[in-house]
Design an enzyme around this catalytic site. Structure first.
Site, PDB file in Angstrom:
ATOM      1  N   GLU A  63      -5.816  16.628  -9.872  1.00 40.06           N
ATOM      2  CA  GLU A  63      -6.534  16.943 -11.106  1.00 40.06           C
ATOM      3  C   GLU A  63      -8.030  17.120 -10.889  1.00 40.06           C
ATOM      4  OE1 GLU A  63      -5.042  15.003 -14.616  1.00 40.06           O
ATOM      5  OE2 GLU A  63      -6.881  15.370 -15.707  1.00 40.06           O
ATOM      6  N   LYS A  85       5.389  22.469 -14.684  1.00 38.89           N
ATOM      7  CA  LYS A  85       4.696  21.285 -14.183  1.00 38.89           C
ATOM      8  C   LYS A  85       4.506  21.372 -12.667  1.00 38.89           C
ATOM      9  CE  LYS A  85       3.392  16.793 -14.415  1.00 38.89           C
ATOM     10  NZ  LYS A  85       3.533  15.605 -15.239  1.00 38.89           N
ATOM     11  N   ARG A 130       0.812  -1.231   0.000  1.00 40.85           N
ATOM     12  CA  ARG A 130       0.000   0.000   0.000  1.00 40.85           C
ATOM     13  C   ARG A 130       0.839   1.272   0.000  1.00 40.85           C
ATOM     14  NH1 ARG A 130      -2.802  -3.202   3.693  1.00 40.85           N
ATOM     15  NH2 ARG A 130      -4.680  -4.125   2.777  1.00 40.85           N
ATOM     16  N   HIS A 182       5.201   8.657 -27.549  1.00 39.59           N
ATOM     17  CA  HIS A 182       4.255   9.506 -26.829  1.00 39.59           C
ATOM     18  C   HIS A 182       4.399  10.977 -27.246  1.00 39.59           C
ATOM     19  CE1 HIS A 182       1.677  10.851 -23.596  1.00 39.59           C
ATOM     20  NE2 HIS A 182       2.617  11.671 -23.171  1.00 39.59           N
ATOM     21  N   LYS A 194       1.855  11.254 -10.849  1.00 33.82           N
ATOM     22  CA  LYS A 194       0.954  10.350 -11.573  1.00 33.82           C
ATOM     23  C   LYS A 194       1.733   9.119 -12.001  1.00 33.82           C
ATOM     24  CE  LYS A 194      -2.719  13.070 -13.675  1.00 33.82           C
ATOM     25  NZ  LYS A 194      -3.371  13.361 -14.966  1.00 33.82           N
ATOM     26  N   ASN A 241      -2.902  18.252 -20.021  1.00 32.56           N
ATOM     27  CA  ASN A 241      -3.317  17.284 -21.039  1.00 32.56           C
ATOM     28  C   ASN A 241      -3.429  17.887 -22.437  1.00 32.56           C
ATOM     29  OD1 ASN A 241      -3.480  15.118 -19.227  1.00 32.56           O
ATOM     30  ND2 ASN A 241      -5.516  15.765 -18.568  1.00 32.56           N
ATOM     31  N   GLU A 300       6.933  17.634 -24.998  1.00 31.59           N
ATOM     32  CA  GLU A 300       6.368  17.988 -23.687  1.00 31.59           C
ATOM     33  C   GLU A 300       6.990  19.283 -23.157  1.00 31.59           C
ATOM     34  OE1 GLU A 300       3.765  16.322 -22.268  1.00 31.59           O
ATOM     35  OE2 GLU A 300       4.037  14.151 -22.485  1.00 31.59           O
ATOM     36  N   ARG A 350      -5.048  21.079 -13.072  1.00 27.68           N
ATOM     37  CA  ARG A 350      -4.051  20.135 -13.574  1.00 27.68           C
ATOM     38  C   ARG A 350      -4.397  19.599 -14.958  1.00 27.68           C
ATOM     39  NH1 ARG A 350      -0.473  15.555 -10.416  1.00 27.68           N
ATOM     40  NH2 ARG A 350       0.480  14.734 -12.290  1.00 27.68           N
ATOM     41  N   HIS A 389      -3.230  15.708 -25.487  1.00 32.20           N
ATOM     42  CA  HIS A 389      -3.231  14.313 -25.054  1.00 32.20           C
ATOM     43  C   HIS A 389      -4.486  13.543 -25.416  1.00 32.20           C
ATOM     44  CE1 HIS A 389       0.416  15.408 -23.049  1.00 32.20           C
ATOM     45  NE2 HIS A 389       0.562  14.215 -22.523  1.00 32.20           N
ATOM     46  N   HIS A 449      -3.305  10.364 -27.023  1.00 30.80           N
ATOM     47  CA  HIS A 449      -3.500   9.031 -26.439  1.00 30.80           C
ATOM     48  C   HIS A 449      -4.279   8.121 -27.385  1.00 30.80           C
ATOM     49  CE1 HIS A 449      -2.859  10.183 -21.910  1.00 30.80           C
ATOM     50  NE2 HIS A 449      -1.731   9.995 -22.561  1.00 30.80           N
TER      51      HIS A 449
HETATM   52  N1  LIG Z   1       3.317  10.221 -15.286  1.00 33.18           N
HETATM   53  C1  LIG Z   1       3.218  11.277 -16.052  1.00 33.18           C
HETATM   54  O1  LIG Z   1       2.828  12.337 -15.581  1.00 33.18           O
HETATM   55  C2  LIG Z   1       3.595  11.181 -17.495  1.00 33.18           C
HETATM   56  C3  LIG Z   1       3.768  12.338 -18.248  1.00 33.18           C
HETATM   57  C4  LIG Z   1       4.192  12.197 -19.556  1.00 33.18           C
HETATM   58  C5  LIG Z   1       4.443  10.950 -20.091  1.00 33.18           C
HETATM   59  N2  LIG Z   1       4.249   9.855 -19.328  1.00 33.18           N
HETATM   60  C6  LIG Z   1       4.530   8.530 -19.844  1.00 33.18           C
HETATM   61  O2  LIG Z   1       5.905   8.445 -20.178  1.00 33.18           O
HETATM   62  C7  LIG Z   1       6.072   7.423 -21.152  1.00 33.18           C
HETATM   63  C8  LIG Z   1       7.018   7.878 -22.203  1.00 33.18           C
HETATM   64  O3  LIG Z   1       8.263   8.186 -21.614  1.00 33.18           O
HETATM   65  P1  LIG Z   1       9.605   8.189 -22.490  1.00 33.18           P
HETATM   66  O4  LIG Z   1       9.374   8.955 -23.714  1.00 33.18           O
HETATM   67  O5  LIG Z   1      10.677   8.595 -21.581  1.00 33.18           O
HETATM   68  O6  LIG Z   1       9.714   6.677 -22.959  1.00 33.18           O
HETATM   69  P2  LIG Z   1      10.632   5.443 -22.516  1.00 33.18           P
HETATM   70  O7  LIG Z   1      10.702   5.337 -21.058  1.00 33.18           O
HETATM   71  O8  LIG Z   1      10.094   4.281 -23.245  1.00 33.18           O
HETATM   72  O9  LIG Z   1      12.069   5.808 -23.086  1.00 33.18           O
HETATM   73  C9  LIG Z   1      12.233   5.937 -24.466  1.00 33.18           C
HETATM   74  C10 LIG Z   1      13.302   4.973 -25.025  1.00 33.18           C
HETATM   75  O10 LIG Z   1      14.585   5.490 -24.733  1.00 33.18           O
HETATM   76  C11 LIG Z   1      15.375   4.508 -24.074  1.00 33.18           C
HETATM   77  N3  LIG Z   1      16.189   5.265 -23.142  1.00 33.18           N
HETATM   78  C12 LIG Z   1      15.776   5.861 -22.011  1.00 33.18           C
HETATM   79  N4  LIG Z   1      16.777   6.570 -21.489  1.00 33.18           N
HETATM   80  C13 LIG Z   1      17.835   6.401 -22.304  1.00 33.18           C
HETATM   81  C14 LIG Z   1      19.140   6.923 -22.309  1.00 33.18           C
HETATM   82  N5  LIG Z   1      19.528   7.797 -21.384  1.00 33.18           N
HETATM   83  N6  LIG Z   1      19.980   6.546 -23.285  1.00 33.18           N
HETATM   84  C15 LIG Z   1      19.571   5.702 -24.245  1.00 33.18           C
HETATM   85  N7  LIG Z   1      18.330   5.204 -24.320  1.00 33.18           N
HETATM   86  C16 LIG Z   1      17.469   5.574 -23.352  1.00 33.18           C
HETATM   87  C17 LIG Z   1      14.410   3.569 -23.460  1.00 33.18           C
HETATM   88  O11 LIG Z   1      14.987   2.284 -23.317  1.00 33.18           O
HETATM   89  C18 LIG Z   1      13.276   3.584 -24.453  1.00 33.18           C
HETATM   90  O12 LIG Z   1      13.541   2.668 -25.467  1.00 33.18           O
HETATM   91  C19 LIG Z   1       4.686   7.107 -21.676  1.00 33.18           C
HETATM   92  O13 LIG Z   1       4.297   5.867 -21.177  1.00 33.18           O
HETATM   93  C20 LIG Z   1       3.822   8.213 -21.098  1.00 33.18           C
HETATM   94  O14 LIG Z   1       2.499   7.817 -20.882  1.00 33.18           O
HETATM   95  C21 LIG Z   1       3.837   9.958 -18.045  1.00 33.18           C
HETATM   96 ZN   LIG Z   2       2.379  13.390 -21.897  1.00 34.66          ZN
END
Ligand SMILES: NC(=O)c1ccc[n+]([C@@H]2O[C@H](COP(=O)([O-])OP(=O)(O)OC[C@H]3O[C@@H](n4cnc5c(N)ncnc54)[C@H](O)[C@@H]3O)[C@@H](O)[C@H]2O)c1
Ligand SMILES: [Zn+2]
Ligand SMILES: NC(=O)c1ccc[n+]([C@@H]2O[C@H](COP(=O)([O-])OP(=O)(O)OC[C@H]3O[C@@H](n4cnc5c(N)ncnc54)[C@H](O)[C@@H]3O)[C@@H](O)[C@H]2O)c1
Ligand SMILES: [Zn+2]
Lengths: 373, 373
Positions: free
Chosen positions: A244, A234, A129, A272, A150, A252, A192, A248, A255, A259
């Protein structure tokens, strides 16, 4: 990327749950001492969650630093990419946590991009939890995902549908890690960054426009500044509305369409950041329908192109599927279509009176012009 | 059970998240009007989660009442028993929620015992990062599980390890439903009632002792009073320490050994109440080791026997397996053994200095005397 950048620090202001974000170079090797300073207990094991690509490059440095400071740390590695944000992989991580003997005072570290952050964060939220959580983002996009608490995994029918609000205890952003990022991920990450400007800060949008080349080249000081500004926007928004209830939702922007495109493409096909770049163009076109003028869409598009981001829906996408995917999106209240719509650069509004037909028209347009991608 | 009981009401005091518990007869048929009075939105669909056995008996009444009040309600039914408290069944419920079109203002209702409550509660906690939740307990044991906001599913290696704190908006406890409860479930339920007395209220323990027969016969007014008292103790404890930083841990009396027995038996073989009845005898024997005298164990045992509950570990259980299962239990901080130990009837303390060997000895004793079960 070459050289060093100053360490920038800011605070996410959430009362008792406030936490710092540190952005700079050479930070991974300081993990252990930062844990000690902040009183993380040495007796409770740490679970370091990362993905295959990041593991090879950076997991060793983090673990060594933690061990030198007296911590026990176990590594859990998931496949790279959005497909790991699933309930199955979540369950594997819980198994790893149990086998490692994680207790209530333990910490889960997310070392990676947004996928690792969201996934490991949900493990930290749900395991017993809720245990401590530390974000160590290694992508540009993760300046967004690592701040605000989030966390979630996907369901085959909808993205991020299973999750929690679970704030990290701190965010440690080592710019050095970004040097190894594939160029396509660099570009997607800036979507972003630009979004944070578009919703809140006209001056920052201007700065991004003027510094796009330095940013794409990962010039340390420009990069550090851009990520600091993105995190700052942010943080402000999250501090004012953690769960949210209203404000907040402006985060989006882009998005709703974004999405849906990700869901229809099959998670992982469209990045993304790429999906929301297209979505932001769609939102700007909605703005025109609401009478805010056509320049906003042209301007948004020009800026995103400068970051070499897609601004059209690739051919092959089915409009009905995109519309259906939007029905499952959280941003629909009681059957009405809700969208974040820009009013001008640096300001948006949340509209819950968006006719589905307008959205469909714009999706069709963005597909029809796919040749101009 | 025959006759009516007065409606008893109490409040769980948690500031903004305070909520009422209503205990009485004929309440199911009032669900719809209670939802209306409390301002649950009619536009957002409701998901009614229940199990096979409860569905046949009570789901129709609840749904009809809600529909008459203008609500849309979809039914999701899981198999009866502890095995449904799994991540797989959780995922099925999320699918049902998505297919039903549950939105951010929707409500998940748990109609059933603790299994349905914990499972549906975790769905309500995680779906879209949290939607409204209403508990409608139909077992005696669920007087405990429906109050306090702990929700969870099991992992094959540990019980309740994946979960959240997610308080319901109200608890609607219709005593009429208890008439159909299998006798073994009735007895098991009283284990938690007695527990609430043992940890907090000597007078209530005395009352239980004197009224055991009326309670086993489900005499409405005795039943209503006992459940009200049990809920009252639980509420007080939860109000003072919602997230189990300290005080709330006293609710785990009997649960360290109890959970281990459940895990070793394979979930569902030994009822939860039965397992903790044995566990409470074990804890009372630990008390003797700590010098609180032998009568406490004898007294605890006598009382539990009066409710026809097991007070010995059935033969066939392996001591090593039981001890190993306890290692995964959340109640171990940093490798030390933590137990809730009674000091006298109505008062317990939390000890983190319990030698594993004492526990092993007591497990062995409780097995050795299994003939006297
Ligand atoms: N929680 C939130 O508020 C929030 C906000 C925006 C996005 N997201 C989520 O984030 C995700 C996307 O994140 P992302 O774009 O970082 O994707 P990701 O985590 O998949 O990373 C992108 C790619 O880069 C590689 N990688 C990561 N760091 C690296 C580095 N330093 N050197 C070489 N390769 C590297 C990873 O292995 C992956 O293949 C989505 O699932 C999205 O929904 C969440
Ligand atoms: Zn996003
Ligand atoms: N969340 C908490 O704080 C908390 C506290 C205590 C126990 N629990 C959990 O509660 C669970 C046990 O709850 P339970 O004992 O109610 O078990 P249960 O939900 O499995 O119900 C027991 C059995 O009775 C049947 N049943 C339920 N209501 C009935 C009725 N009115 N008539 C006929 N049959 C009926 C069910 O189908 C089931 O077979 C365990 O998983 C335990 O971990 C949680
Ligand atoms: Zn219990």
């Amino acid at each position: 990327m070459a050289g060093e950048a100053q360490t920038r620090e800011l605070t996410v202001d959430l009362g008792e749950r406030s936490y710092p974000i540190m952005i700079g170079t050479g930070l991974l090797a300081r993990t252990g001492s930062l844990f000690s300073e902040r009183g993380f207990p040495v007796k409770s094991p740490i679970l370091l969650v990362t993905d295959r690509a990041v593991e090879d490059l950076y997991a060793g440095t983090v673990e060594q630093s933690l061990r030198e400071a007296g911590y026990t740390v176990a590594r859990a590695v998931v496949a790279s990419g959005e497909k790991s944000k699933s309930l199955d992989v979540f369950e594997e991580l819980v198994t790893a946590a149990l086998e490692t003997g994680l207790d209530r005072r333990s910490t889960v570290i997310a070392l990676g991009g947004g996928v690792v952050g969201d996934l490991a964060g949900f493990v930290a939220a749900a395991y017993m939890r809720g245990v401590r959580f530390v974000q160590m983002p290694t992508t540009i996009l993760a300046h967004d995902s690592s701040v605000g608490g989030k966390v979630a995994v996907n369901h085959r029918l909808a993205k991020n549908i299973i999750g929690a609000f679970h704030q990290p205890e701190f965010v440690l952003y080592d710019l050095d890690t970004l040097a190894s990022l594939p160029p396509r991920e660099v570009r997607a990450g800036y979507a972003e960054v630009v979004k944070h400007g578009l919703i809140w800060d006209e001056a920052f949008v201007k700065w991004c426009d003027e510094n796009a080349e330095r940013l794409l080249a990962l010039e340390p000081d420009a990069l550090g500044y851009a990520l600091h500004e993105g995190c700052r926007v942010k943080s402000i928004v999250v501090s004012r509305d953690e769960r949210e209830n209203d404000l907040r939702a402006i985060l989006n922007l882009g998005h709703t369409i974004g999405h849906a495109l990700e869901a229809v493409a099959g998670y992982g096909e469209l990045l993304h950041g790429e999906a929301i770049a297209i979505g932001m163009v769609g939102s700007a076109r909605l703005a025109a329908r609401f009478g805010y003028g056509d320049e906003l869409a042209a301007e948004t598009e020009r800026l995103l192109r400068k970051f070499e981001l897609p601004v059209r829906i690739p051919s092959g996408f089915d409009t009905d599927e995109i519309m259906a995917a939007m029905q499952h999106d959280k941003k629909f209240k009681e059957g009405q279509m809700v969208f974040v719509v820009p009013k001008r650069v640096g300001e948006v509004e949340i509209r819950s009176d968006v006719p589905a037909q307008w959205v469909r028209d714009i999706v069709e347009q963005l597909k029809g012009e796919a040749g101009k991608l």
